[in-house]
Motif scaffolding. Structure first.
Motif, short mmCIF file in Angstrom:
data_model
loop_
_atom_site.label_atom_id
_atom_site.label_comp_id
_atom_site.label_asym_id
_atom_site.label_seq_id
_atom_site.Cartn_x
_atom_site.Cartn_y
_atom_site.Cartn_z
N ASP A 26 -23.52 41.97 2.10
CA ASP A 26 -24.52 41.90 3.09
C ASP A 26 -25.31 40.81 3.02
OD1 ASP A 26 -25.67 42.72 5.76
OD2 ASP A 26 -26.86 44.38 4.51
N PHE A 27 -25.38 39.92 4.21
CA PHE A 27 -26.65 38.99 4.16
C PHE A 27 -27.75 39.36 4.49
CE2 PHE A 27 -28.57 35.60 6.81
CZ PHE A 27 -28.77 34.67 5.87
N THR A 28 -28.89 39.02 4.13
CA THR A 28 -29.98 39.70 4.54
C THR A 28 -31.15 38.46 4.34
OG1 THR A 28 -30.93 40.42 2.34
CG2 THR A 28 -29.62 42.03 3.61
N LYS A 29 -32.18 38.68 5.19
CA LYS A 29 -33.24 37.57 5.07
C LYS A 29 -34.38 37.91 5.55
CE LYS A 29 -32.91 32.70 5.67
NZ LYS A 29 -34.16 31.93 6.25
N PRO A 30 -35.27 38.83 4.56
CA PRO A 30 -36.33 39.44 5.31
C PRO A 30 -37.60 38.92 5.53
CG PRO A 30 -36.41 39.61 2.63
CD PRO A 30 -35.27 38.59 3.13
N GLN A 34 -36.55 34.13 1.63
CA GLN A 34 -35.44 33.75 1.41
C GLN A 34 -34.06 34.49 1.53
OE1 GLN A 34 -35.20 33.25 -3.43
NE2 GLN A 34 -36.82 34.99 -3.02
N LEU A 36 -30.77 36.43 0.89
CA LEU A 36 -30.26 37.13 -0.08
C LEU A 36 -28.93 37.80 0.05
CD1 LEU A 36 -33.50 39.20 -0.81
CD2 LEU A 36 -32.50 37.32 -2.46
N ARG A 38 -26.31 40.57 -0.84
CA ARG A 38 -26.31 41.93 -1.41
C ARG A 38 -24.77 42.14 -1.58
NH1 ARG A 38 -29.92 46.45 0.61
NH2 ARG A 38 -29.28 47.07 -1.36
N THR A 53 -27.81 41.31 -6.34
CA THR A 53 -28.24 40.74 -5.34
C THR A 53 -28.51 39.47 -5.87
OG1 THR A 53 -29.38 42.67 -4.63
CG2 THR A 53 -30.20 40.37 -3.78
N ARG A 55 -29.04 34.85 -4.70
CA ARG A 55 -29.90 34.09 -4.18
C ARG A 55 -29.21 32.98 -3.63
NH1 ARG A 55 -35.87 34.81 -6.70
NH2 ARG A 55 -35.68 36.84 -7.02
N PHE B 44 -37.77 28.86 4.08
CA PHE B 44 -36.49 29.34 3.89
C PHE B 44 -35.67 29.32 5.27
CE2 PHE B 44 -38.85 31.54 0.42
CZ PHE B 44 -38.11 30.99 -0.49
N ARG B 89 -26.64 41.46 10.62
CA ARG B 89 -27.85 41.37 11.69
C ARG B 89 -28.11 39.75 12.06
NH1 ARG B 89 -28.83 44.99 7.27
NH2 ARG B 89 -29.43 43.28 6.41
N ASP B 170 -39.12 39.33 -2.08
CA ASP B 170 -37.87 39.12 -1.06
C ASP B 170 -36.90 40.55 -1.57
OD1 ASP B 170 -39.06 37.53 0.53
OD2 ASP B 170 -38.40 36.14 -0.42
N GLU B 178 -37.35 48.03 2.82
CA GLU B 178 -36.66 48.24 4.15
C GLU B 178 -35.89 49.39 4.30
OE1 GLU B 178 -34.57 44.46 4.95
OE2 GLU B 178 -36.54 43.57 5.72
N GLU B 221 -35.35 45.03 11.08
CA GLU B 221 -36.62 44.14 11.49
C GLU B 221 -36.67 43.49 12.70
OE1 GLU B 221 -36.66 40.66 8.57
OE2 GLU B 221 -38.13 39.75 10.09
#
Lengths: 187, 301
Positions: A26-30, A34, A36, A38, A53, A55, B44, B89, B170, B178, B221
């Motif tokens: 899974d690609f995430t970007k909170p 940055q 991340l 997973r 995870t 980077r 980023f 997402r 992060d 989350e 989000e």
């Protein structure tokens, strides 16, 4: 060398000296943070599952895996011996490494052996194998219990459910992907 | 009707209801250029170049300049581009809703979010609640408000400032916080570390945090909003700092939006927010992947 951009389900890489296959990604970007990546990975030798995870900028060593067609020779204790028909090279595999595949290994069966470095770490079986039934209850004609299957043991010691009409000594086809009965081999 | 086609009908309803929501509340719909000489540089976020310009990563720069010119309440639905963002997402070209209001702060935006969720839910026949990925959610319920600092202590088991200091912020956000925000009501996660708010005003009563929040629904989000920083000198030094961090990480420095900096002192106290429209549709469609709510994914082009 792989980068995080190469990560996807099914990618095989080396981690701490062991081969792993990515089973979830899974690609995430909170919140403007940055990127991340997973991953969930399975150790291809012992089956351990790992969450990691990563980077941007991290790199990975590919797993150098080789698949070779070999013939199953014999079992001794918990060791299974396979031989490459071309080079006559023999490899040993432990029962626990083989997992469920051992239920379908009959001498002289040709399988694909997965090799990591020098070590055999798994086999890919044909989708279907034929095995002889060594033990099952006879079919009671007029059985009204309504059971549409019964247990049967095949020559490897594997036990599965078969239709009631299958008799001892008959040859049956088993789907190795599910371990289920497929058909009766006529003749 | 096939699932994806049904979702595109739903998407049209969502877009329509967003426009109705804002026009009924006196917000002016604006359109600003998608191709601009400079975005607000972010550590980023990598913009896509287009000839000697960039595609917008957000319409914020032009919309904030409109605030400086005396437009008091504006909204825009536009496409934005962010390089290399592709996942369950994320698509690199996506639809953003942004709205800005002068003489307001981030608390007013929180209320807008609540009102908008309720409005859109009702327009889509989801006023009595939705199921998102197995979780029932009441979009009309009052949101749980939790500070980032509380969330880190409660769900992350670590002090927020400590997480910023050791660069684990992060990762903890994604792996521990989350997932904890996927409850049955919307969540407003507020007061982000001052270091993580390039364009937001610092909270007057606590200089360690900025007046910034994120709206989460079902763990997704949805929106990022804040009270706007309107001090041009402070803003310039933050942009310079951001570019420095980019270069340290091996990314190119980005051009600065000079006209924005020149006009910024004319901005009244304001607040603005960006909401991912594709994600809002995902929520209402109970879609696991963004692919299910867009007409074309990049891979299909």
């Amino acid at each position: 060398m792989y980068s995080v951009a190469d990560l996807k389900k099914g990618l095989k890489l080396t981690l701490d000296g062991d081969p792993y296959v990515v089973i979830a990604f899974d690609f995430t970007k909170p919140g403007k943070g940055q990127a991340l990546y997973r991953t969930k990975m399975r150790n291809m030798i012992n089956g351990t599952i790992l969450d990691r995870t990563y980077r941007s900028g991290e790199t990975f060593e590919p797993a150098s895996l080789d698949e070779r067609e070999m013939e199953f020779l014999y079992k001794e204790g918990t060791h299974y011996t396979f031989m490459d028909q071309q080079t006559y090279e023999q490899v040993l595999m432990e029962e626990e490494t083989l997992g469920d595949a051992r239920n379908f290994l009959l001498e002289n069966l040709k399988v694909d052996v997965l090799i990591f470095g020098e070590k055999a770490i798994g086999v890919t079986l044909p989708n279907f194998v034929n095995l002889r039934v060594t033990q099952t209850e006879p079919w009671a004609k007029g059985d009204t219990s309504g059971n549409d299957s019964k247990p049967a043991t095949v020559e490897t010691g594997y036990v599965l459910r078969v239709p009631p009409f299958i008799e001892e000594g008959e040859l049956i086809t088993i789907d190795t992907r599910t371990g289920d009965y497929s058909t009766r081999v006529k003749g | 009707m096939p699932y994806r086609k049904k979702n595109l009908f739903l998407r049209a309803t969502v877009l329509q209801s967003i426009r109705n929501f804002f026009s009924l509340r006196g917000f002016l719909e604006v359109e600003t250029p998608l191709r601009i000489p400079a975005n607000a540089p972010e550590e980023f976020i990598d913009p896509l170049a287009s000839e000697n310009m960039f595609l917008q990563t957000s319409p914020e720069i032009c919309m904030k300049r409109l605030l400086c010119r005396g437009y008091e309440r504006i909204f825009q639905l536009s496409h934005c581009w962010r390089s290399d963002e592709r996942g369950r997402r994320h698509v690199p070209e996506f639809t953003m809703l942004e709205w800005y209001r002068s003489n307001s702060d981030y608390r007013d935006l929180m209320q807008d979010c609540q009102d908008l969720l309720k409005w859109v839910a009702e327009a889509c026949g989801a006023g009595n609640g939705i199921i998102y990925q197995g979780q029932s959610i009441d979009l009309c319920a009052s949101a749980d408000r939790i500070t980032v600092s509380q969330a880190f202590l409660h769900y992350g088991g670590i002090d927020m400032q400590a997480a910023v200091a050791d660069a684990s912020f992060d990762e903890i956000m994604v792996t521990r916080i989350e997932p904890a925000l996927a409850g049955n009501v919307p969540v407003i996660l507020m007061d982000y570390p001052a270091e993580m708010a390039a364009l937001a005003r610092i909270k007057p009563e606590d200089a360690r945090v900025a007046e910034r929040f994120e709206l989460y629904v079902g763990g997704l989000e949805l929106a990022n909003g804040f009270s706007e920083l309107n001090d041009p000198r402070e803003q310039l030094s933050r942009f310079v700092e951001t570019n420095k961090k980019r270069q340290q990480a091996g990314s190119p420095a980005l051009p600065l939006p000079s006209p924005f900096l020149e006009e910024l002192s004319a901005m009244p106290p304001s607040a603005g927010i960006a909401l991912g429209v594709d994600r809002l549709v995902m929520l209402l469609a109970d879609a696991e992947r963004i692919d299910d709510v867009v007409a074309f994914t990049p891979e299909e082009l």
